[in-house]
Design a protein around this motif. Sequence first.
Motif, PDB file in Angstrom:
ATOM      1  N   GLU A 137       0.828  -1.214   0.000  1.00  0.00           N
ATOM      2  CA  GLU A 137       0.000   0.000   0.000  1.00  0.00           C
ATOM      3  C   GLU A 137       0.858   1.258   0.000  1.00  0.00           C
ATOM      4  O   GLU A 137       0.524   2.239  -0.659  1.00  0.00           O
TER       5      GLU A 137
ATOM      6  N   GLN B 126       0.652   4.244  -2.737  1.00  0.00           N
ATOM      7  CA  GLN B 126       0.409   5.622  -2.301  1.00  0.00           C
ATOM      8  C   GLN B 126       1.555   6.545  -2.719  1.00  0.00           C
ATOM      9  O   GLN B 126       1.324   7.669  -3.158  1.00  0.00           O
TER      10      GLN B 126
ATOM     11  N   GLN C 187      -7.950  -2.906  -3.048  1.00  0.00           N
ATOM     12  CA  GLN C 187      -7.414  -3.497  -1.825  1.00  0.00           C
ATOM     13  C   GLN C 187      -7.596  -5.010  -1.797  1.00  0.00           C
ATOM     14  O   GLN C 187      -6.731  -5.736  -1.309  1.00  0.00           O
TER      15      GLN C 187
END
Length: 105
Positions: free
Chosen positions: A15, A19, A27
Amino acid sequence: MSKTIDEFKKLNDAEEYFQFFELPYDQKIVNVNRLHILKKFSQYIQEIDEQSADLTAEEKLNQYCLALQKAYEVFLESTPQEQKVFKVFKDKPKNVITLTELSSD
């Protein structure tokens, strides 16, 4: 604020990479394929580093971003068993006899 290689090297999980590169992701896909995506991403990074020693840090990060996107997309279309990024999927089990190996006498 531009991103740096040092910031990239501090990232730990899938993640954080998504990001950092501001890439969209599902997800559920990441939860199921996390290690496979990261392993594929690592393979792509290694190729980039070996083939592109003369890239600037910005160019290298752009290539890494594309590599993460590519690694993620592989597992949208394929399964870990098909990709065989880990040794466990490459080795034939030693204690298994297939039906084709059996014969009736």
